[in-house]
Design a protein around this motif. Sequence first.
Motif, mmCIF file in Angstrom:
data_model
loop_
_atom_site.group_PDB
_atom_site.id
_atom_site.type_symbol
_atom_site.label_atom_id
_atom_site.label_comp_id
_atom_site.label_asym_id
_atom_site.label_seq_id
_atom_site.Cartn_x
_atom_site.Cartn_y
_atom_site.Cartn_z
ATOM 1 N N SER A 126 0.817 -1.198 0.000
ATOM 2 C CA SER A 126 0.000 0.000 0.000
ATOM 3 C C SER A 126 0.856 1.256 0.000
ATOM 4 N N ASP A 136 -0.441 3.978 1.120
ATOM 5 C CA ASP A 136 -0.925 4.774 2.250
ATOM 6 C C ASP A 136 0.221 5.051 3.220
ATOM 7 N N TYR A 137 0.313 6.255 3.672
ATOM 8 C CA TYR A 137 1.293 6.687 4.670
ATOM 9 C C TYR A 137 2.725 6.712 4.148
ATOM 10 N N SER A 143 5.771 11.238 4.003
ATOM 11 C CA SER A 143 5.047 10.366 4.927
ATOM 12 C C SER A 143 4.530 11.232 6.081
ATOM 13 N N GLY A 147 1.821 14.311 4.996
ATOM 14 C CA GLY A 147 1.499 14.421 3.584
ATOM 15 C C GLY A 147 1.879 15.743 2.944
ATOM 16 N N ARG A 169 -2.913 12.278 -4.594
ATOM 17 C CA ARG A 169 -2.914 10.874 -4.173
ATOM 18 C C ARG A 169 -4.337 10.351 -4.198
ATOM 19 N N ASP A 170 -4.533 9.150 -4.721
ATOM 20 C CA ASP A 170 -5.826 8.462 -4.671
ATOM 21 C C ASP A 170 -5.597 7.147 -3.951
ATOM 22 N N ASN A 171 -5.857 7.141 -2.655
ATOM 23 C CA ASN A 171 -5.581 5.940 -1.858
ATOM 24 C C ASN A 171 -6.451 4.765 -2.284
ATOM 25 N N ASN A 220 -4.686 3.242 -4.926
ATOM 26 C CA ASN A 220 -3.279 2.968 -4.619
ATOM 27 C C ASN A 220 -2.359 3.602 -5.666
ATOM 28 N N VAL A 275 -0.585 7.447 -7.146
ATOM 29 C CA VAL A 275 -0.237 8.859 -6.982
ATOM 30 C C VAL A 275 -0.038 9.448 -8.372
#
Length: 124
Positions: free
Chosen positions: A27, A29-30, A52, A55, A71-73, A76, A78
Motif C-alpha cells: 500500500s 498509504d502513509y 510520509s 502528507g 494521491r488516490d488511496n 493505490n 499517486v
Amino acid sequence: VQLQASGGGLVQPGGSLRLSCSASGFSLDYRAIGWFRQAPGKEREWVSCISSGDGSTYYADSVKGRFTMSRDNAKNTVYLQMDSLKPEETAVYSCAAGLVYGTNCRDGPRYHYWGQGTLVTVSS
C-alpha cells in the motif's frame, strides 16, 4: 511488490501530461512518494514529493506552480499533473515510495521502492 510509472508520451511545448505511479503488492498509504527525472546525459533530478506522515508536498523550484502531485488511496496511485511543459523537461520520469518524512522526501536514496520510468518528450 511492484511500483510502476506510466502516462508519459510526446507533448508539445506548453502542453500537459498526467503521470501515474501505481503500486501492487503493497500500500502507498502513509508512504512518501517521490518523482524524479533523468534527461539524456544528465544526472537524476528530484521533481516533487509527498512526505510520509502529514502528507506535505514539495516541489523543485523549476516546476513549482506548473506541476501538482495528488494521491488516490482507493486506487493505490499517486499522480503528477504536469502543465506548461518545456522542451528541457524531456526525460525519463520515475517514481519511488518509502517511509520518508518531511523534506527528506527530496532525497532519492532514502526510498525503498523504485518503479520503472516513463518517457516524457516535449517537442514540437
